[in-house]
Motif scaffolding. Sequence first.
Motif, short mmCIF file in Angstrom:
data_model
loop_
_atom_site.label_atom_id
_atom_site.label_comp_id
_atom_site.label_asym_id
_atom_site.label_seq_id
_atom_site.Cartn_x
_atom_site.Cartn_y
_atom_site.Cartn_z
N ASN A 258 15.80 -10.66 60.45
CA ASN A 258 14.70 -11.63 60.48
C ASN A 258 14.27 -12.11 59.10
N ALA A 259 14.69 -11.39 58.08
CA ALA A 259 14.19 -11.69 56.73
C ALA A 259 15.05 -12.73 56.02
N ALA A 260 14.56 -13.19 54.87
CA ALA A 260 15.34 -14.11 54.04
C ALA A 260 15.12 -13.74 52.59
N LEU A 261 16.11 -14.02 51.75
CA LEU A 261 15.90 -13.88 50.31
C LEU A 261 15.02 -15.05 49.88
N LEU A 262 14.03 -14.79 49.06
CA LEU A 262 13.23 -15.89 48.53
C LEU A 262 13.87 -16.30 47.21
N VAL A 263 14.50 -17.45 47.22
CA VAL A 263 15.37 -17.84 46.11
C VAL A 263 14.64 -18.71 45.09
N THR A 264 13.90 -19.73 45.58
CA THR A 264 13.28 -20.68 44.65
C THR A 264 11.80 -20.30 44.42
N PRO A 265 11.22 -20.77 43.31
CA PRO A 265 9.78 -20.51 43.08
C PRO A 265 8.94 -21.03 44.25
N GLU A 266 9.35 -22.16 44.82
CA GLU A 266 8.58 -22.74 45.94
C GLU A 266 8.56 -21.79 47.13
N GLU A 267 9.72 -21.16 47.41
CA GLU A 267 9.77 -20.23 48.55
C GLU A 267 8.86 -19.03 48.31
N LYS A 277 3.10 -10.73 53.35
CA LYS A 277 3.50 -9.57 52.55
C LYS A 277 4.89 -9.07 52.93
N GLU A 278 5.18 -9.09 54.21
CA GLU A 278 6.49 -8.60 54.70
C GLU A 278 7.62 -9.41 54.06
N ALA A 279 7.46 -10.75 54.07
CA ALA A 279 8.51 -11.61 53.51
C ALA A 279 8.72 -11.32 52.03
N LEU A 280 7.60 -11.16 51.31
CA LEU A 280 7.70 -10.90 49.87
C LEU A 280 8.34 -9.54 49.60
N GLN A 281 7.90 -8.55 50.38
CA GLN A 281 8.41 -7.19 50.17
C GLN A 281 9.90 -7.11 50.52
N MET A 282 10.27 -7.72 51.66
CA MET A 282 11.69 -7.68 52.08
C MET A 282 12.58 -8.29 51.01
N SER A 283 12.16 -9.44 50.49
CA SER A 283 12.98 -10.12 49.49
C SER A 283 13.07 -9.25 48.23
N THR A 284 11.95 -8.65 47.85
CA THR A 284 11.93 -7.80 46.66
C THR A 284 12.85 -6.59 46.83
N VAL A 285 12.88 -6.04 48.03
CA VAL A 285 13.71 -4.86 48.30
C VAL A 285 15.20 -5.23 48.32
N MET A 286 15.50 -6.40 48.89
CA MET A 286 16.93 -6.77 49.06
C MET A 286 17.55 -7.34 47.78
N LEU A 287 16.72 -7.98 46.94
CA LEU A 287 17.28 -8.69 45.78
C LEU A 287 18.11 -7.80 44.83
N PRO A 288 17.64 -6.58 44.51
CA PRO A 288 18.47 -5.76 43.59
C PRO A 288 19.86 -5.49 44.16
N CYS A 323 27.13 -11.86 55.45
CA CYS A 323 26.96 -13.19 54.84
C CYS A 323 25.94 -14.01 55.62
N ARG A 324 25.54 -13.46 56.80
CA ARG A 324 24.53 -14.17 57.60
C ARG A 324 23.11 -13.96 57.06
N LEU A 325 22.95 -13.08 56.11
CA LEU A 325 21.63 -12.86 55.52
C LEU A 325 21.07 -14.22 55.07
N LYS A 326 19.88 -14.52 55.56
CA LYS A 326 19.34 -15.87 55.29
C LYS A 326 19.14 -16.12 53.79
N ASN A 327 19.63 -17.24 53.36
CA ASN A 327 19.50 -17.70 51.98
C ASN A 327 20.48 -17.07 51.00
N LEU A 328 21.37 -16.22 51.50
CA LEU A 328 22.36 -15.60 50.60
C LEU A 328 23.25 -16.67 49.96
N VAL A 329 23.65 -17.64 50.78
CA VAL A 329 24.51 -18.72 50.28
C VAL A 329 23.79 -19.46 49.15
#
Length: 378
Positions: A258-267, A277-288, A323-329
């Motif tokens: 259900n989550a997505a990487l937050l890629v751009t400053p706008e996102e 908070k969930e979206a921010l935390q998920m992206s922070t956890v997955m990015l590394p 590769c289906r992880l949202k925003n990975l591409v």
Amino acid sequence: MASIGDKFKKINISKLRFFKAKDLLGVDLGSTAIKIIQLKGSPGRWSLVRWAYLPLPNAGPDVGAPERKTQAVNLLKEFVIKQKKNAPKAASFSVSGNSVIVRYVKFPKMAKDDLAKTIQFEAEPYIPFSIPEVNIGFHIIGDVVDEGQKKMETILVAAKKDLIGNRLDIIKQGGLSPVVIDVDAFCIENAYDINRAANMQDTVLMVHIGASVTTMSIIEGGVSKVVRDVFIAGNTLTKAIQRNFQCDAKQAEEKKANAALLVTPEEREKAMAEENKEALQMSTVMLPVVKDLLSETHRSLDFYLSQGTDRQVTRILLSGGACRLKNLVNYFAQELHMPVEIFDPLAHVEGAKAIPQDLRPLFSIAVGLATRRDGDSE
Ligand SMILES: Nc1ncnc2c1ncn2[C@@H]1O[C@H](COP(=O)(O)OP(=O)(O)OP(=O)(O)O)[C@@H](O)[C@H]1O
Ligand SMILES: [Mg+2]
């Protein structure tokens, strides 16, 4: 679009002579799901006959190998029972990971049969395992001149017998007959090849991200030049989510889907404005984890580019479940400054519309396996 397939990589790591089979099932024994494809036709004119996506009921990162094996056998048995009597039993499967070595070697020029007879001896200096421990396969790419001598460039593959034995057991106990054993990276190359326009000589980096392993290959004019497996994949993300949210694997998988990487400053700003908070935390956890995968991608590219000044990679194609992880591409495209796309291994296969679009990238290996025929490596 015309596609070519006259130079399929035809590697077979073991002599399997059960019976002469015309049609076979490409069976990708993934650690979380089995993918099966049957194709009919010939290079340039493939059509889909049969397909199956069989997820293991209990596939979390902590499930042990014996339990996975039992689940896989049961899934294959159920699949076989459901097929019509005339369905093929012959199967091709593949291997990857730490127990598989792929080397590009220049051997003195000799007949293919002669190399086949002496391969155990010839291969020894290039393989970090003891020879009795492995099965060996090879594919002759073509003639080269090396230090004034005529040689032939050859791809050498060695796979540990215990890995092969384990997979043979699954296939046989599942009710199928193994006839070809391939390597994941070369299956992906063959899947790319059947979707490639004949005149397309560009160089692509394929990144197939599964659950336990990511297979990277750089394909130049239809031939793999760099092949490597890295162990950062879907499970690495799941485990990071489990650790951070103190949840079990099943919940972590759900969160990830259900989550997505937050890629751009706008996102990121949008998630902050919405106090999501969930979206921010998920992206922070997955990015590394994604950054680690990106570093490995850079390493593959740098290795290839360092081999010659005229080298250039024009596109990156992602496949495999993760590769289906949202925003990975988008993240890869932003960081690598080149076009990144999701690879559809069935784009040029007739009748493939039966398979939902979002599942298709998971079938790269099964499609490559399905292009193989019994005895085609001889
Ligand atoms: N929508 C999604 N978002 C993020 N990850 C996903 C999504 N769908 C599937 N995945 C991940 O894809 C992985 C499974 O993909 P795949 O079927 O290609 O792996 P596999 O072949 O079973 O594994 P391996 O080949 O590494 O043993 C899992 O880690 C799963 O969490
Ligand atoms: Mg896989």
